[in-house]
Design an enzyme around this catalytic site. Sequence first.
Site, short mmCIF file in Angstrom:
data_model
loop_
_atom_site.label_atom_id
_atom_site.label_comp_id
_atom_site.label_asym_id
_atom_site.label_seq_id
_atom_site.Cartn_x
_atom_site.Cartn_y
_atom_site.Cartn_z
N GLY A 75 43.56 28.63 36.84
CA GLY A 75 43.71 28.99 38.25
C GLY A 75 44.23 27.90 39.16
O GLY A 75 44.90 28.19 40.15
N ASP A 131 40.64 25.96 41.80
CA ASP A 131 41.23 26.93 42.71
C ASP A 131 40.23 27.41 43.75
O ASP A 131 40.51 27.44 44.94
CB ASP A 131 41.85 28.13 41.95
CG ASP A 131 40.89 28.80 40.97
OD1 ASP A 131 39.74 28.35 40.81
OD2 ASP A 131 41.30 29.79 40.35
N ASP A 148 33.25 29.59 44.23
CA ASP A 148 32.70 30.92 44.50
C ASP A 148 31.18 30.82 44.37
O ASP A 148 30.51 30.40 45.31
CB ASP A 148 33.35 31.88 43.50
CG ASP A 148 32.99 33.33 43.71
OD1 ASP A 148 32.70 33.71 44.86
OD2 ASP A 148 32.99 34.11 42.74
N LYS A 181 34.34 30.19 49.05
CA LYS A 181 33.69 31.43 49.49
C LYS A 181 32.21 31.10 49.70
O LYS A 181 31.40 31.32 48.79
CB LYS A 181 33.77 32.48 48.39
CG LYS A 181 35.02 33.32 48.34
CD LYS A 181 34.81 34.41 47.29
CE LYS A 181 36.08 35.11 46.91
NZ LYS A 181 35.92 35.96 45.71
N PHE A 214 37.80 39.65 46.70
CA PHE A 214 38.52 39.17 45.53
C PHE A 214 39.99 38.95 45.91
O PHE A 214 40.65 39.86 46.41
CB PHE A 214 38.41 40.16 44.37
CG PHE A 214 38.92 39.58 43.09
CD1 PHE A 214 38.13 38.72 42.33
CD2 PHE A 214 40.19 39.88 42.64
CE1 PHE A 214 38.60 38.17 41.15
CE2 PHE A 214 40.68 39.33 41.46
CZ PHE A 214 39.88 38.47 40.71
N VAL A 215 40.47 37.74 45.68
CA VAL A 215 41.83 37.39 46.09
C VAL A 215 42.70 37.00 44.90
O VAL A 215 42.20 36.53 43.89
CB VAL A 215 41.82 36.24 47.13
CG1 VAL A 215 41.27 36.70 48.46
CG2 VAL A 215 41.03 35.03 46.61
N ASP A 247 44.44 34.87 39.60
CA ASP A 247 44.93 36.05 38.89
C ASP A 247 43.96 37.22 38.94
O ASP A 247 42.79 37.08 39.25
CB ASP A 247 45.13 35.71 37.41
CG ASP A 247 43.80 35.56 36.66
OD1 ASP A 247 42.93 34.83 37.14
OD2 ASP A 247 43.63 36.23 35.62
N ARG A 250 49.55 35.37 39.55
CA ARG A 250 49.41 33.93 39.79
C ARG A 250 50.64 33.36 40.48
O ARG A 250 50.58 32.36 41.18
CB ARG A 250 49.23 33.17 38.48
CG ARG A 250 47.93 33.44 37.76
CD ARG A 250 47.73 32.41 36.66
NE ARG A 250 46.75 32.80 35.66
CZ ARG A 250 45.43 32.63 35.78
NH1 ARG A 250 44.93 32.09 36.87
NH2 ARG A 250 44.62 33.01 34.81
P1 5GP Z 1 32.44 30.06 40.41
O1 5GP Z 1 31.79 31.38 40.68
O2 5GP Z 1 31.93 29.47 39.13
O3 5GP Z 1 32.31 29.13 41.59
O4 5GP Z 1 33.98 30.33 40.26
C1 5GP Z 1 34.47 30.64 39.01
C2 5GP Z 1 35.90 30.97 38.96
O5 5GP Z 1 36.00 32.32 39.32
C3 5GP Z 1 36.91 30.28 39.86
O6 5GP Z 1 37.37 29.06 39.36
C4 5GP Z 1 38.03 31.31 39.82
O7 5GP Z 1 38.83 31.10 38.68
C5 5GP Z 1 37.28 32.60 39.71
N1 5GP Z 1 37.23 33.31 41.01
C6 5GP Z 1 36.24 33.32 41.94
N2 5GP Z 1 36.56 34.10 42.99
C7 5GP Z 1 37.78 34.58 42.71
C8 5GP Z 1 38.68 35.46 43.42
O8 5GP Z 1 38.46 35.94 44.53
N3 5GP Z 1 39.87 35.73 42.79
C9 5GP Z 1 40.20 35.23 41.57
N4 5GP Z 1 41.37 35.57 41.07
N5 5GP Z 1 39.39 34.40 40.88
C10 5GP Z 1 38.20 34.09 41.46
MG MG Z 2 38.97 28.96 37.82
#
Ligand code: 5GP
Ligand code: MG
Length: 184
Positions: free
Chosen positions: A46, A102, A105, A133, A154-155, A161, A167
């Site tokens: 990402g 990237d 979340d 987020k 979700f973006v 992606d 992407r």
């Molecule tokens: P975490 O929840 O562990 O902080 O984030 C994990 C991964 O989820 C991020 O690195 C990203 O790849 C993916 N992710 C989280 N939110 C989004 C979103 O809104 N869109 C996309 N495409 N990937 C996301």
């Molecule tokens: Mg990621």
Amino acid sequence: MKNTDIEKVILSAETIRSRILEIAEEINQHYQDRVREIILITLLDGAIVFTADLIRHLSVPLRLDCIRVSSYGDSTNPETAPRILGSLKSDVRERHVLLVDDILDTGNTMQKVVSEVSAKKPASLKTCVFLNKPERRQNNFQADWSGFNIPDEFVVGYGLDYAGRYRELPYLGTLMPSIYTQTL
Ligand code: 5GP
Ligand code: MG
């Protein structure tokens, strides 16, 4: 021209570009005259687009490395326990490390990677994310540098992606609801 699968554009290419210049400047100021070189570790897949744009505005010399972390697969729900796949090329011991992802979340991915990298005893460890987020956080992880706070949607685009797609879009947007119900 906007891709027809995109419902709305959240961040335009121009907005992204100018924010990246600001973050790069902050990172440059932080490391300037302090470190000879950093090891920049990008989280595949990402963060590749963000990383590619960011590093071209960094004045601190760097070595680029990458880690792949298990991802969403073809869904939009994060796995609760991210797994690190593969290992680093570089020895980060006593080195200055900057981790780039990237999006922050739930925070689980960064927390996991930070704890694994810290265990290798770097001289310093900083984190930079393109998106944040805050509403979704499941821990108190905060990045040292963050591009934009976005709501819980979700973006895709600019490296992010859905099922491996979108992407390449130069902007960030949300998908048409119909995309989620199509067979992949
Ligand atoms: P975490 O929840 O562990 O902080 O984030 C994990 C991964 O989820 C991020 O690195 C990203 O790849 C993916 N992710 C989280 N939110 C989004 C979103 O809104 N869109 C996309 N495409 N990937 C996301
Ligand atoms: Mg990621």
